[in-house]
Design a protein around this motif. Structure first.
Motif, PDB file in Angstrom:
ATOM      1  N   LEU A 108      -0.889  24.786  19.716  1.00 57.14           N
ATOM      2  CA  LEU A 108      -0.832  25.930  20.621  1.00 57.14           C
ATOM      3  C   LEU A 108       0.298  25.767  21.623  1.00 57.14           C
ATOM      4  O   LEU A 108       1.008  26.716  21.937  1.00 57.14           O
ATOM      5  CB  LEU A 108      -2.155  26.083  21.369  1.00 57.14           C
ATOM      6  CG  LEU A 108      -3.348  26.538  20.546  1.00 57.14           C
ATOM      7  CD1 LEU A 108      -4.567  26.705  21.446  1.00 57.14           C
ATOM      8  CD2 LEU A 108      -3.064  27.832  19.812  1.00 57.14           C
ATOM      9  N   ARG A 109       0.449  24.552  22.103  1.00 58.35           N
ATOM     10  CA  ARG A 109       1.536  24.285  23.059  1.00 58.35           C
ATOM     11  C   ARG A 109       2.889  24.546  22.403  1.00 58.35           C
ATOM     12  O   ARG A 109       3.768  25.170  22.995  1.00 58.35           O
ATOM     13  CB  ARG A 109       1.476  22.835  23.526  1.00 58.35           C
ATOM     14  CG  ARG A 109       0.285  22.506  24.363  1.00 58.35           C
ATOM     15  CD  ARG A 109       0.436  21.117  24.977  1.00 58.35           C
ATOM     16  NE  ARG A 109      -0.754  20.774  25.706  1.00 58.35           N
ATOM     17  CZ  ARG A 109      -1.141  21.368  26.827  1.00 58.35           C
ATOM     18  NH1 ARG A 109      -0.412  22.342  27.331  1.00 58.35           N
ATOM     19  NH2 ARG A 109      -2.248  20.998  27.432  1.00 58.35           N
ATOM     20  N   ARG A 163       3.432  26.458  19.971  1.00 60.34           N
ATOM     21  CA  ARG A 163       3.540  27.893  19.738  1.00 60.34           C
ATOM     22  C   ARG A 163       3.955  28.611  21.024  1.00 60.34           C
ATOM     23  O   ARG A 163       4.726  29.558  21.007  1.00 60.34           O
ATOM     24  CB  ARG A 163       2.203  28.434  19.233  1.00 60.34           C
ATOM     25  CG  ARG A 163       2.198  29.925  19.056  1.00 60.34           C
ATOM     26  CD  ARG A 163       1.312  30.394  17.937  1.00 60.34           C
ATOM     27  NE  ARG A 163       1.402  31.841  17.832  1.00 60.34           N
ATOM     28  CZ  ARG A 163       2.357  32.497  17.217  1.00 60.34           C
ATOM     29  NH1 ARG A 163       3.317  31.832  16.618  1.00 60.34           N
ATOM     30  NH2 ARG A 163       2.382  33.813  17.188  1.00 60.34           N
ATOM     31  N   ARG A 164       3.425  28.129  22.122  1.00 55.38           N
ATOM     32  CA  ARG A 164       3.784  28.719  23.412  1.00 55.38           C
ATOM     33  C   ARG A 164       5.263  28.550  23.705  1.00 55.38           C
ATOM     34  O   ARG A 164       5.947  29.466  24.136  1.00 55.38           O
ATOM     35  CB  ARG A 164       2.972  28.054  24.533  1.00 55.38           C
ATOM     36  CG  ARG A 164       2.702  28.962  25.710  1.00 55.38           C
ATOM     37  CD  ARG A 164       2.722  28.166  27.001  1.00 55.38           C
ATOM     38  NE  ARG A 164       3.934  28.450  27.713  1.00 55.38           N
ATOM     39  CZ  ARG A 164       4.010  29.238  28.785  1.00 55.38           C
ATOM     40  NH1 ARG A 164       2.920  29.760  29.281  1.00 55.38           N
ATOM     41  NH2 ARG A 164       5.147  29.483  29.353  1.00 55.38           N
ATOM     42  N   GLN A 173       7.609  28.050  21.515  1.00 52.42           N
ATOM     43  CA  GLN A 173       8.333  28.888  20.560  1.00 52.42           C
ATOM     44  C   GLN A 173       8.340  30.336  21.031  1.00 52.42           C
ATOM     45  O   GLN A 173       9.356  31.026  20.982  1.00 52.42           O
ATOM     46  CB  GLN A 173       7.647  28.786  19.199  1.00 52.42           C
ATOM     47  CG  GLN A 173       8.385  29.475  18.078  1.00 52.42           C
ATOM     48  CD  GLN A 173       7.513  29.614  16.837  1.00 52.42           C
ATOM     49  OE1 GLN A 173       6.330  29.892  16.927  1.00 52.42           O
ATOM     50  NE2 GLN A 173       8.122  29.429  15.682  1.00 52.42           N
ATOM     51  N   LEU A 174       7.189  30.760  21.503  1.00 48.87           N
ATOM     52  CA  LEU A 174       7.049  32.128  22.006  1.00 48.87           C
ATOM     53  C   LEU A 174       8.033  32.384  23.137  1.00 48.87           C
ATOM     54  O   LEU A 174       8.678  33.432  23.203  1.00 48.87           O
ATOM     55  CB  LEU A 174       5.611  32.349  22.466  1.00 48.87           C
ATOM     56  CG  LEU A 174       5.127  33.775  22.722  1.00 48.87           C
ATOM     57  CD1 LEU A 174       5.471  34.677  21.560  1.00 48.87           C
ATOM     58  CD2 LEU A 174       3.639  33.772  22.969  1.00 48.87           C
ATOM     59  N   ASP A 175       8.165  31.412  24.019  1.00 46.81           N
ATOM     60  CA  ASP A 175       9.111  31.537  25.127  1.00 46.81           C
ATOM     61  C   ASP A 175      10.525  31.771  24.606  1.00 46.81           C
ATOM     62  O   ASP A 175      11.232  32.667  25.065  1.00 46.81           O
ATOM     63  CB  ASP A 175       9.108  30.259  25.978  1.00 46.81           C
ATOM     64  CG  ASP A 175       7.924  30.231  26.939  1.00 46.81           C
ATOM     65  OD1 ASP A 175       7.370  31.311  27.203  1.00 46.81           O
ATOM     66  OD2 ASP A 175       7.584  29.144  27.406  1.00 46.81           O
ATOM     67  N   TYR A 226      11.448  32.865  21.691  1.00 41.60           N
ATOM     68  CA  TYR A 226      11.527  34.118  20.972  1.00 41.60           C
ATOM     69  C   TYR A 226      11.586  35.305  21.925  1.00 41.60           C
ATOM     70  O   TYR A 226      12.343  36.247  21.715  1.00 41.60           O
ATOM     71  CB  TYR A 226      10.342  34.258  20.030  1.00 41.60           C
ATOM     72  CG  TYR A 226      10.484  33.464  18.758  1.00 41.60           C
ATOM     73  CD1 TYR A 226      11.690  32.855  18.415  1.00 41.60           C
ATOM     74  CD2 TYR A 226       9.418  33.335  17.879  1.00 41.60           C
ATOM     75  CE1 TYR A 226      11.816  32.132  17.255  1.00 41.60           C
ATOM     76  CE2 TYR A 226       9.536  32.612  16.702  1.00 41.60           C
ATOM     77  CZ  TYR A 226      10.734  32.012  16.390  1.00 41.60           C
ATOM     78  OH  TYR A 226      10.854  31.305  15.229  1.00 41.60           O
ATOM     79  N   ILE A 227      10.782  35.253  22.964  1.00 43.04           N
ATOM     80  CA  ILE A 227      10.779  36.348  23.939  1.00 43.04           C
ATOM     81  C   ILE A 227      12.181  36.519  24.504  1.00 43.04           C
ATOM     82  O   ILE A 227      12.714  37.618  24.581  1.00 43.04           O
ATOM     83  CB  ILE A 227       9.769  36.084  25.067  1.00 43.04           C
ATOM     84  CG1 ILE A 227       8.342  36.309  24.577  1.00 43.04           C
ATOM     85  CG2 ILE A 227      10.054  36.991  26.265  1.00 43.04           C
ATOM     86  CD1 ILE A 227       7.266  35.917  25.575  1.00 43.04           C
ATOM     87  N   MET A 239      14.972  35.609  23.151  1.00 45.20           N
ATOM     88  CA  MET A 239      15.873  36.076  22.094  1.00 45.20           C
ATOM     89  C   MET A 239      15.759  37.587  21.899  1.00 45.20           C
ATOM     90  O   MET A 239      16.763  38.294  21.832  1.00 45.20           O
ATOM     91  CB  MET A 239      15.520  35.348  20.795  1.00 45.20           C
ATOM     92  CG  MET A 239      16.322  35.798  19.591  1.00 45.20           C
ATOM     93  SD  MET A 239      16.023  34.668  18.196  1.00 45.20           S
ATOM     94  CE  MET A 239      16.826  35.572  16.875  1.00 45.20           C
ATOM     95  N   VAL A 240      14.527  38.069  21.798  1.00 43.58           N
ATOM     96  CA  VAL A 240      14.317  39.509  21.603  1.00 43.58           C
ATOM     97  C   VAL A 240      14.841  40.279  22.812  1.00 43.58           C
ATOM     98  O   VAL A 240      15.485  41.324  22.666  1.00 43.58           O
ATOM     99  CB  VAL A 240      12.822  39.814  21.368  1.00 43.58           C
ATOM    100  CG1 VAL A 240      12.594  41.325  21.318  1.00 43.58           C
ATOM    101  CG2 VAL A 240      12.353  39.177  20.075  1.00 43.58           C
ATOM    102  N   GLU A 241      14.603  39.744  23.987  1.00 39.75           N
ATOM    103  CA  GLU A 241      15.077  40.415  25.193  1.00 39.75           C
ATOM    104  C   GLU A 241      16.592  40.543  25.206  1.00 39.75           C
ATOM    105  O   GLU A 241      17.122  41.583  25.584  1.00 39.75           O
ATOM    106  CB  GLU A 241      14.619  39.645  26.430  1.00 39.75           C
ATOM    107  CG  GLU A 241      13.192  39.928  26.792  1.00 39.75           C
ATOM    108  CD  GLU A 241      12.914  39.500  28.212  1.00 39.75           C
ATOM    109  OE1 GLU A 241      13.430  38.444  28.617  1.00 39.75           O
ATOM    110  OE2 GLU A 241      12.184  40.231  28.897  1.00 39.75           O
ATOM    111  N   LYS A 264      18.528  40.674  22.653  1.00 42.99           N
ATOM    112  CA  LYS A 264      18.867  41.690  21.656  1.00 42.99           C
ATOM    113  C   LYS A 264      18.693  43.088  22.236  1.00 42.99           C
ATOM    114  O   LYS A 264      19.569  43.946  22.111  1.00 42.99           O
ATOM    115  CB  LYS A 264      17.952  41.552  20.436  1.00 42.99           C
ATOM    116  CG  LYS A 264      18.413  40.537  19.436  1.00 42.99           C
ATOM    117  CD  LYS A 264      19.319  41.162  18.384  1.00 42.99           C
ATOM    118  CE  LYS A 264      19.568  40.171  17.263  1.00 42.99           C
ATOM    119  NZ  LYS A 264      20.531  40.678  16.283  1.00 42.99           N
ATOM    120  N   VAL A 265      17.566  43.319  22.838  1.00 44.90           N
ATOM    121  CA  VAL A 265      17.262  44.642  23.381  1.00 44.90           C
ATOM    122  C   VAL A 265      18.273  44.998  24.465  1.00 44.90           C
ATOM    123  O   VAL A 265      18.825  46.100  24.496  1.00 44.90           O
ATOM    124  CB  VAL A 265      15.821  44.689  23.939  1.00 44.90           C
ATOM    125  CG1 VAL A 265      15.590  46.007  24.680  1.00 44.90           C
ATOM    126  CG2 VAL A 265      14.810  44.534  22.810  1.00 44.90           C
TER     127      VAL A 265
END
Lengths: 119, 119
Positions: A93-94, A96-97, A99-101, A103-104, A106-108, A110-111
């Motif tokens: 989970l850690r 994943r957290r 990774q989530l950071d 990714y967030i 990265m997507v931001e 891009k947007v």
DNA sequence: GTAGAACTTCGAGCGCGCTCGAAGTCAAGA
DNA sequence: TCTTGACTTCGAGCGCGCTCGAAGTTCTAC
């Protein structure tokens, strides 16, 4: 002792009644106490299990793993193996957290890039 | 221009070749350039798309939504609607991260409690 | 006592996201 | 040239996690 019906318990944890029954059937929660008429009567313990399992599912823990965990706890198995599994899950989970950071971000980017480029 | 085969691209982003082909077929990435022989030749742009899509999938973005996003970007659609969708996805990711934090703590408490209770 | 809602079990079905196998094509090395 | 192996398309199949419908039972209100 206040108890809840299946639908009340389902509402409480944000599941459908079908899902709740499936959870019991599939061994994701220990057997729920029943009334004389055979209906589920969720006491505090049963409700706590349901909440915890719903949480684990929401975390993406596979059904098979939760089943093992529940079986281990309810059988009072003395091995710590299942705790190890849980610990590993927390580690995952850690990761994943983290990774989530990434990714967030990265997507931001891009947007934001598309926005500043005039759509 | 250096290009990669399907399997090389798949390795690069951590997918199977089957999954990569599925992604193209399903419209999760724009059509990949081909060699004269009809084989996929991933250039930088195609690879970037693949990486980005793999990222979005890892984030749990549904295939249908990614498809819409890709279609919107490649068609040069001038509406900002899809960016709005992406923005919402980022918001959802933030929520999910916060939830994950709470859940991690909850699971940890459980594990710790069982440990201190002597298994 | 009876209607009707809410519960029960059981098993089939479904949507998602791949995954795989079949059958054929292309490319590189001996 | 021939072999080997990675590539191609296509469509079927699958595992997970529910979801739903059928058929029957129980509870509640009147």
């Amino acid at each position: 002792m206040v108890t809840l019906t299946t639908s009340e318990a389902a509402d409480r944890v944000g599941l459908t009644v079908h899902a709740v029954r499936y959870y019991e059937r599939a061994g994701l929660i220990p057997p729920v106490p029943r009334t004389a008429g055979g209906r589920r009567a969720f006491d505090d313990e049963a409700l706590a299990w349901l909440e915890y399992t719903a949480c684990l599912r929401a975390l993406g823990m596979p059904v098979a793993l939760i089943r093992r965990y529940v079986a281990s706890v309810t059988s009072g198995s003395p091995t710590g193996a299942i705790d190890l599994v849980m610990q590993e899950h927390v580690e995952a989970l850690r990761d994943r957290r983290a990774q989530l950071d990434r990714y967030i971000e990265m997507v931001e980017r891009k947007v934001a890039a598309r926005r500043s480029a005039g759509r």
